[in-house]
Design a protein around this motif. Structure first.
Motif, short mmCIF file in Angstrom:
data_model
loop_
_atom_site.label_atom_id
_atom_site.label_comp_id
_atom_site.label_asym_id
_atom_site.label_seq_id
_atom_site.Cartn_x
_atom_site.Cartn_y
_atom_site.Cartn_z
N ARG A 1 5.12 -0.13 2.59
CA ARG A 1 3.96 -1.22 1.47
C ARG A 1 3.16 -0.94 2.16
N LEU A 2 3.24 -0.76 3.39
CA LEU A 2 1.10 0.01 4.61
C LEU A 2 1.38 1.38 3.57
N LYS A 3 1.87 1.86 3.80
CA LYS A 3 2.41 3.81 3.76
C LYS A 3 1.78 3.65 1.89
N ASP A 4 2.89 2.55 1.28
CA ASP A 4 2.35 2.76 0.14
C ASP A 4 0.59 2.72 -0.27
N LEU A 5 0.32 1.25 0.01
CA LEU A 5 -1.17 1.00 -0.22
C LEU A 5 -1.62 2.24 0.54
N ILE A 6 -1.79 3.20 1.81
CA ILE A 6 -2.58 3.80 2.54
C ILE A 6 -2.74 4.60 1.41
N ALA A 7 -1.59 5.46 0.65
CA ALA A 7 -1.57 6.72 -1.03
C ALA A 7 -2.32 6.14 -1.60
N GLN A 8 -2.16 5.53 -2.13
CA GLN A 8 -2.28 4.35 -3.30
C GLN A 8 -3.93 4.55 -3.50
N ASN A 9 -4.47 4.34 -1.96
CA ASN A 9 -5.55 4.43 -2.13
C ASN A 9 -6.90 5.42 -1.19
N GLN A 10 -6.02 6.26 -1.17
CA GLN A 10 -6.15 7.68 -0.65
C GLN A 10 -6.31 7.88 0.40
N LEU A 11 -6.13 6.92 1.66
CA LEU A 11 -6.45 6.57 2.99
C LEU A 11 -5.86 7.76 3.64
N GLY A 12 -5.16 8.34 3.61
CA GLY A 12 -4.23 9.13 4.01
C GLY A 12 -5.14 9.44 5.97
N GLU A 13 -6.20 10.11 5.55
CA GLU A 13 -7.07 10.79 6.15
C GLU A 13 -8.05 9.64 7.53
N LEU A 14 -8.15 7.95 6.91
CA LEU A 14 -8.81 7.24 8.10
C LEU A 14 -8.02 6.67 8.16
N VAL A 15 -6.84 6.42 7.90
CA VAL A 15 -6.37 5.67 8.21
C VAL A 15 -4.63 6.14 9.02
N GLU A 16 -3.94 5.93 9.98
CA GLU A 16 -2.46 6.26 11.12
C GLU A 16 -2.24 4.72 11.25
N LEU A 17 -1.15 5.22 11.01
CA LEU A 17 0.19 3.99 10.99
C LEU A 17 0.87 4.60 11.77
N LYS A 18 1.40 3.68 12.68
CA LYS A 18 1.98 4.26 13.84
C LYS A 18 3.19 3.24 14.31
N GLY A 19 4.54 2.96 14.98
CA GLY A 19 5.22 2.05 15.31
C GLY A 19 4.87 1.85 16.59
N SER A 20 5.58 0.52 16.71
CA SER A 20 4.98 0.22 18.07
C SER A 20 6.35 -0.74 18.99
N PHE A 21 6.55 -1.21 19.96
CA PHE A 21 7.60 -2.07 20.51
C PHE A 21 6.85 -3.09 20.62
N CYS A 22 8.00 -4.37 21.55
CA CYS A 22 6.47 -5.41 20.99
C CYS A 22 5.63 -5.99 21.10
N MET A 23 4.77 -6.51 20.74
CA MET A 23 3.80 -6.94 20.97
C MET A 23 3.28 -7.98 21.69
N GLY A 24 4.69 -8.40 21.95
CA GLY A 24 4.29 -9.66 22.84
C GLY A 24 3.99 -11.39 22.14
N HIS A 25 4.50 -10.90 20.77
CA HIS A 25 3.98 -11.88 19.81
C HIS A 25 5.44 -12.58 19.09
N CYS A 26 6.09 -12.64 19.92
CA CYS A 26 7.52 -13.04 19.00
C CYS A 26 7.47 -13.87 17.82
N ALA A 27 7.37 -15.18 18.88
CA ALA A 27 6.59 -16.14 18.29
C ALA A 27 6.79 -16.48 16.44
N ASP A 28 5.22 -15.15 16.69
CA ASP A 28 4.60 -16.09 15.53
C ASP A 28 5.05 -15.18 13.52
N PRO A 29 4.95 -16.22 12.61
CA PRO A 29 5.75 -16.06 11.49
C PRO A 29 5.51 -14.70 10.83
#
Length: 80
Positions: free
Chosen positions: A22-50
């Motif tokens: 969905r984030l990829k779609d929103l970045i493309a729809q808003n033509q922000l590909g040159e301004l926004v970089e989407l990356k994956g990450s392993f655990c951020m330590g907030h696993c209890a958050d919904p």
């Protein structure tokens, strides 16, 4: 702007793939590909958050399929 999305096992159970898609779609729809970089990450330590952990800068947000569009509007569009 760099957006880090957790792909760890807990966030995977909370639909991290759907959030990434969905984030990829929103970045493309808003033509922000040159301004926004989407990356994956392993655990951020907030696993209890919904939802899926998404970090922009030093702030970690809990993003769900239901609030991903609002998150994008307030945290990405308005920040740019």
């Amino acid at each position: 702007m760099e957006i880090m999305v957790c792909v760890g096992s807990s966030c995977h159970l909370h639909n991290s793939r759907e959030i990434i898609g969905r984030l990829k779609d929103l970045i493309a729809q808003n033509q922000l590909g040159e301004l926004v970089e989407l990356k994956g990450s392993f655990c951020m330590g907030h696993c209890a958050d919904p939802g899926v952990c998404v970090r922009i800068g030093e702030t970690v947000h809990a993003v769900t399929p239901e609030n991903v569009e609002d998150f994008f509007q307030t945290q990405v569009i308005e920040a740019l």
